[in-house]
Design a protein around this motif. Structure first.
Motif, short mmCIF file in Angstrom:
data_model
loop_
_atom_site.label_atom_id
_atom_site.label_comp_id
_atom_site.label_asym_id
_atom_site.label_seq_id
_atom_site.Cartn_x
_atom_site.Cartn_y
_atom_site.Cartn_z
N TYR A 46 0.87 -1.18 0.00
CA TYR A 46 0.00 0.00 0.00
C TYR A 46 0.90 1.22 0.00
O TYR A 46 1.68 1.45 0.92
CB TYR A 46 -0.91 0.01 1.22
N ILE A 57 2.98 -1.31 4.20
CA ILE A 57 2.61 0.10 4.00
C ILE A 57 3.87 0.91 3.74
O ILE A 57 4.83 0.89 4.51
CB ILE A 57 1.86 0.66 5.22
N ILE A 84 -1.69 -1.36 -3.89
CA ILE A 84 -2.82 -0.47 -3.62
C ILE A 84 -2.28 0.94 -3.56
O ILE A 84 -1.32 1.22 -2.83
CB ILE A 84 -3.50 -0.81 -2.27
N THR A 85 -2.85 1.86 -4.35
CA THR A 85 -2.37 3.24 -4.32
C THR A 85 -3.48 4.17 -4.77
O THR A 85 -4.57 3.74 -5.15
CB THR A 85 -1.12 3.41 -5.21
N TRP A 137 -11.83 1.62 2.63
CA TRP A 137 -11.10 0.39 2.93
C TRP A 137 -12.02 -0.82 2.79
O TRP A 137 -11.57 -1.92 2.45
CB TRP A 137 -10.50 0.45 4.33
#
Length: 797
Positions: free
Chosen positions: A240, A275, A315-316, A364
Motif C-alpha cells: 500500500y 505500507i 494499492i495506491t 477500505w
C-alpha cells in the motif's frame, strides 16, 4: 515513521528570501570554469532514484568520470561511499563549490537536489521521479503557492520559469509523460527526450526474469524480518503506497475497525500488507502495524522502486508507483477516498478513471472486498486487473529493455557534440506553423524535393513524437540539440512562419519563407498601433529570409510593405494548393478526390458536408466557435456532417466539443486539403482558407457577426472584402440553413451559388491566377537555379 510536514508555501518563501544568493552565484559562475568529466548527482530521497541507476552506469562504463554525490547527512554519505562516489554535503561551501565546478549535474526532484546556487552554466539533467499523474510544477497552483501580494507571487513565477531554463535535458519514460513535463516546465519539446526512466531499469529486469523478482522479495522479507511474527512470510505480499497530500493529513489512515477488517481479509488468503507512506507525507500508520500489517519506511528502504517485484499487488491512489509497478503487469487496486477534493486542489493530468482503466475504491471496505480475488492466481478479478495494468504499461513504458540509464548517458554526451556530428550537412530543414503541423507549403515542397533528390537529407521540425513526417525524412523536436544543429547545417530552410530562437542565416544558407496564406487581414507592419519594438523584430525577421513565396500579385505587394522585404519574391502560386488545383475539373469537383478526402475524415456515405474554418483572434483565450458547430449540426439534421477546423494558433486553447455525433473536429488533421476537398460548402470568417478553397472551386459562405469590429478595431482588411466576397456575408446562424438546403438539393448548381459566380470568377482571377497544379515544380526549379540543393544538384545533373 517521519511526520514532518513539508509545504510548498514555506519552501517557496525561502526561495524568495534567497534571491541575493542566487544573484551572487550567477555572477560568480561567469568566472569559475567547470571541469570536464566531473559529475554531480543528487536526489530528493538521498542516494537513489534514477540518479543512482545513471551514476552506476556512468561508473561502470566511464571509469575516468569523477562522480560527486550531494548528500544531506552522514548516513547518505556512507551510502554514496559504498557506491564508490565522493560524498559532499549539499548545503555547505564544499557542496556549492562541487556543484559550481561539475560539468554535468543530475537531479531527480529539482535543482535543490544538488546545491541550487551552483547550477548556473552547468549541463543540468532532470530525471524526475516517476511519470506525472498529478499536476506538477507550473501546472499546479499548489506547487507555486506563496503567501503575499501579487508582485511577490509574480517574482516567484519568474524564478520558477528561470529555473526550468537551467535544465539542458529532461528525461521522460514515455511520450505521455514527456507531454506532461513539457507543460509543467514550459520548455521547448526538444528539451524533453523519451528515453525510458532509469529508475525502472531494475524493475524491467524483474519483469523479464522471475528469479530477479524473487530476489527482490527476499530483500523485502529481510527488511521486514523484525516485524514478522513466526518467521518469513510465504503468502502474497501486498504493497500500500499512498501519495503525499501536499502537507495535509492522509485521509486514508484506517480506523481501528478498518484495521481489523483489513487483517481479516489478509488472513483469508495468508497475505500481508506492507505500507509505504510517501517520504514527504504525514502518515500515522504506526497504530495499524501488527499482525499481517507492516511498515516499510525510508529507514528500511530508501528507494522502493527496485523492490516492487517483491509484491503480488499494489494499492495506491495517485502515486506514480502504480505506473512503475505496471511494468510487472500485476494487479493494481486504485484507492482514492478524497478523489474529488484532490482533483480540485492539486489536479490530475487526466481523470483517474482514464489512467486506471479499472474500478477506483473509495473506502477500505471496498478494498478488502476485492483483496482476496486480486492476490489469488487464476481468478477473473486478478486477470482483469492484470490486463488493466498491462494497458497502463503500454502507455507509459515504450522502453522495457532495462537500458534506459545507458540511453540517457548517450543523450547527455550528445549535448556536447558539434552540429556537424549530429546531422548531415547540406540538407533541407522544413518547418510548418512552428512545428505544430507537418503541412502547408513546406510539405508540398518536401514531396517535390524528395522525388527529385531522394538522397538529400531532409529534416522536419515537430513538437511531438506523435507527428508523422514524410517517408525518408527525419523528425526533430523543436528546441532540441539536433533541431538546432539541423537549422545551422542545412543548405536550405523552408518555413512558413517566423524562425525564432535567435536564428542567424549563414552565408551559404538559403531561407525560403513560404508564408501560409494570402492575407485578407493586415499583418506585421501593416497592423494598427505597432510598437517600435515589434517593428524592429519584424524587420529583423524579414532579413533572415533569402526568398519569399507569394500566391498572387496582391500578396506580393503586401509582403513588400508589411515586412519591408526587398529580396526575391516568387509569385508562383501555392504549392500546398497543387492538389486542390488538379481536383477541380472545369468547375466540378473530382469525385474520386472528394471521396478519398471524406473517407480519410471518417465521413459516412450519403451525407453532405459543411466545413467551419474560422481564423484566430489576437486576444483570444478559447477556440473560435461563433457559429456553434453543435447547434448547427442539430439545425441541419441527419443529412449533414459538420467538420470544424480550428486555426493552428488555437490548438493550445482546446478543441471543439463533440456534443453531437454529426460533428467532426478536424483541427488536428494533418492536411487541410482533405477538409476542403470533402466540403460541399465551406464557411469561414476572415481565414486565408477562403483563397485555397477557391482553387478547388468550393462554394463559400462567410459567417461574420463581428465584421465591423474585426475590420475597424482588430486587424483591418487589405482590400474591400465586403464588395468582392465570392459568397454571402452572414450575421445569423439561421441564415446559413436555406443556403445549405440548396446545396444539398442542387450541389454547385444551387441558385445562390450561381448568383455569386461572377464574383467568384473575379476572385479566382485576382487571387489564384497561378494555381494550376504545378506551383511546387516551379518553386523547386527556381531553388535549383540558386544552388539550394548543392552537391545533390550536381550529382543528379
Amino acid at each position: 515513521m517521519s511526520t514532518r510536514r513539508f509545504q510548498f508555501a514555506s519552501s517557496n518563501l525561502s526561495k524568495l528570501l534567497a534571491i541575493p544568493k542566487y544573484v551572487l552565484s550567477w555572477l560568480l559562475a561567469f568566472f569559475v570554469p567547470r571541469v570536464p568529466g566531473t559529475w554531480a548527482f543528487g536526489s530528493g530521497i538521498g542516494v537513489g532514484e534514477g540518479a543512482l541507476a545513471l551514476a552506476r552506469e556512468l561508473r561502470d562504463s566511464r571509469p575516468d568520470a569523477h562522480i560527486v554525490w550531494l548528500v544531506a547527512d552522514e548516513t547518505e554519505g556512507a551510502l554514496a561511499e559504498a557506491e564508490s562516489f565522493t560524498p559532499v554535503v549539499r548545503r555547505s561551501r564544499h557542496g556549492f563549490w562541487a556543484t559550481l565546478r561539475a560539468e554535468t549535474l543530475v537531479v531527480t526532484h529539482g535543482l535543490g537536489d544538488v546545491n541550487r546556487f551552483g547550477v548556473f552554466g552547468g549541463t543540468v539533467v532532470q530525471l524526475w521521479h516517476g511519470a506525472p499523474l498529478k499536476r506538477i510544477h507550473l501546472d499546479s497552483a499548489v506547487t507555486t503557492a506563496v503567501r503575499g501580494p501579487a508582485p511577490l507571487r509574480g517574482v516567484l513565477q519568474r524564478m520558477y520559469a528561470r529555473g526550468t531554463k537551467q535544465v539542458s535535458l529532461y528525461v521522460a519514460g514515455s511520450v505521455t509523460a514527456a507531454e506532461r513535463l513539457r507543460s509543467a516546465f514550459r520548455v521547448a519539446p526538444g528539451k524533453v527526450a523519451v528515453l525510458g526512466d532509469p529508475r525502472d531499469d531494475e524493475l524491467a529486469a524483474q519483469a523479464a526474469d522471475p528469479t530477479v523478482a524473487a530476489a527482490a522479495r527476499e530483500r523485502v522479507l529481510d527488511m521486514l524480518a523484525p516485524q514478522l511474527q513466526g518467521g518469513l512470510a510465504a503468502g502474497p505480499l501486498v504493497l500500500y503506497a499512498p501519495t503525499w497530500r501536499d502537507g495535509e493529513p492522509d485521509p486514508a489512515i484506517p480506523t481501528d475497525a478498518e484495521v481489523a477488517e483489513i487483517v481479516a481479509a489478509l488472513a483469508r488468503v495468508d497475505a500481508r500488507l506492507v505500507i509505504r507512506s510517501h517520504p514527504l507525507g504525514e502518515g500515522e500508520y504506526g497504530a495499524a502495524v501488527g499482525d499481517r500489517i507492516h511498515l516499510l519506511g525510508g529507514d528500511l528502504a530508501r528507494d522502493i522502486t527496485p523492490l516492487l517485484g517483491a509484491f503480488d499487488a499494489v494499492i495506491t491512489d495517485f502515486s506514480s508507483i502504480a505506473v512503475d509497478f505496471s511494468l510487472l503487469e500485476r494487479p493494481i487496486q486504485w484507492f482514492a477516498p478524497d478523489l474529488e477534493a484532490y482533483t480540485a486542489t492539486r489536479g490530475l493530468y487526466e481523470a483517474l478513471e482514464v489512467t486506471a482503466g479499472s474500478t477506483i475504491a473509495r473506502s477500505w471496505g471496498e478494498v478488502t472486498a476485492s483483496l482476496s480475488e486480486l492476490v489469488t492466481a487464476g481468478t477473473p478479478a486478478r486477470r482483469e486487473a492484470s490486463r488493466a495494468a498491462a494497458a497502463i504499461a503500454a502507455r507509459f513504458h515504450p522502453h522495457r529493455d532495462g537500458n534506459s540509464a545507458r540511453r540517457v548517458l548517450a543523450a547527455i554526451e550528445r549535448l556536447r557534440l558539434p552540429a556537424s556530428e549530429l546531422v548531415e550537412p547540406g540538407g533541407v530543414f522544413f518547418e510548418s506553423f512552428y512545428g505544430r503541423q507537418v503541412s502547408c507549403n513546406p510539405l508540398a515542397l518536401d514531396r517535390e524535393i524528395a522525388a527529385r533528390y531522394p538522397e538529400l537529407p531532409r529534416y522536419w521540425s515537430v513538437t511531438s513524437e506523435r507527428q508523422d513526417v514524410p517517408a525518408g525524412a527525419t523528425a526533430l523536436l523543436v528546441g532540441g540539440v539536433d533541431w538546432f544543429a539541423a537549422r545551422r547545417m542545412a543548405r536550405l530552410l523552408i518555413v512558413n512562419d517566423w524562425l525564432r530562437f535567435g536564428f542567424k542565416r549563414g552565408p551559404d544558407q538559403i531561407v525560403l519563407q513560404t508564408w501560409h496564406g494570402t492575407m485578407l487581414k493586415h499583418l506585421a507592419l501593416g497592423r494598427p498601433n505597432v510598437s517600435l519594438r515589434t517593428k524592429l523584430a519584424i524587420k529583423r525577421e524579414s532579413r533572415r529570409w533569402s526568398m519569399l513565396l507569394s500566391q498572387n500579385g496582391h500578396s506580393t505587394d503586401q509582403f513588400r510593405n508589411s515586412y519591408a522585404f526587398d529580396g526575391e519574391i516568387l509569385e508562383t502560386g501555392y504549392p500546398r494548393d497543387d492538389r486542390l488545383a488538379v481536383a477541380d475539373l472545369a468547375g466540378e469537383m473530382n469525385p474520386v478526390a472528394s471521396a478519398t478526402a471524406r473517407q480519410t475524415l471518417g465521413i459516412p456515405d450519403g451525407r453532405s458536408v459543411i466545413v467551419y474554418a474560422p481564423t484566430w483572434r489576437d486576444r483570444g483565450t478559447t477556440v473560435v466557435d461563433a457559429l456553434d458547430v453543435n447547434a448547427l449540426a442539430d439545425a441541419l439534421g441527419e443529412d449533414w456532417i459538420v467538420v470544424a477546423r480550428g486555426h493552428t494558433r488555437t490548438h493550445e486553447l482546446g478543441s471543439y466539443l463533440r456534443l453531437n455525433p454529426r460533428v467532426i473536429d478536424a483541427t488536428a488533421h494533418p492536411d487541410i486539403n482533405d477538409v476542403i476537398l470533402a466540403a460541399d460548402l465551406l464557411v469561414t470568417d476572415y481565414s486565408s482558407v477562403m483563397f485555397d478553397a477557391a482553387v478547388a472551386g468550393t462554394p463559400l459562405a462567410f459567417y461574420v457577426p463581428d465584421l465591423a469590429e474585426y475590420r475597424d478595431a482588430e486587424r483591418g482588411f487589405t482590400f474591400d472584402f465586403e464588395a468582392s466576397a465570392p459568397g454571402p456575408l452572414l450575421q445569423q446562424r439561421d441564415e446559413l440553413l436555406p443556403l445549405a438546403a440548396q446545396v444539398r438539393e442542387h450541389g454547385r448548381a444551387a441558385p445562390w451559388i450561381a448568383d455569386y459566380r461572377p464574383a467568384y470568377a473575379a476572385w479566382q482571377a485576382r487571387f489564384t491566377p497561378h494555381d494550376d497544379g504545378a506551383a511546387s515544380a516551379r518553386v523547386v526549379d527556381r531553388l535549383a537555379e540558386r544552388g539550394a540543393f548543392g552537391a545533390a544538384l550536381e550529382r543528379d545533373a
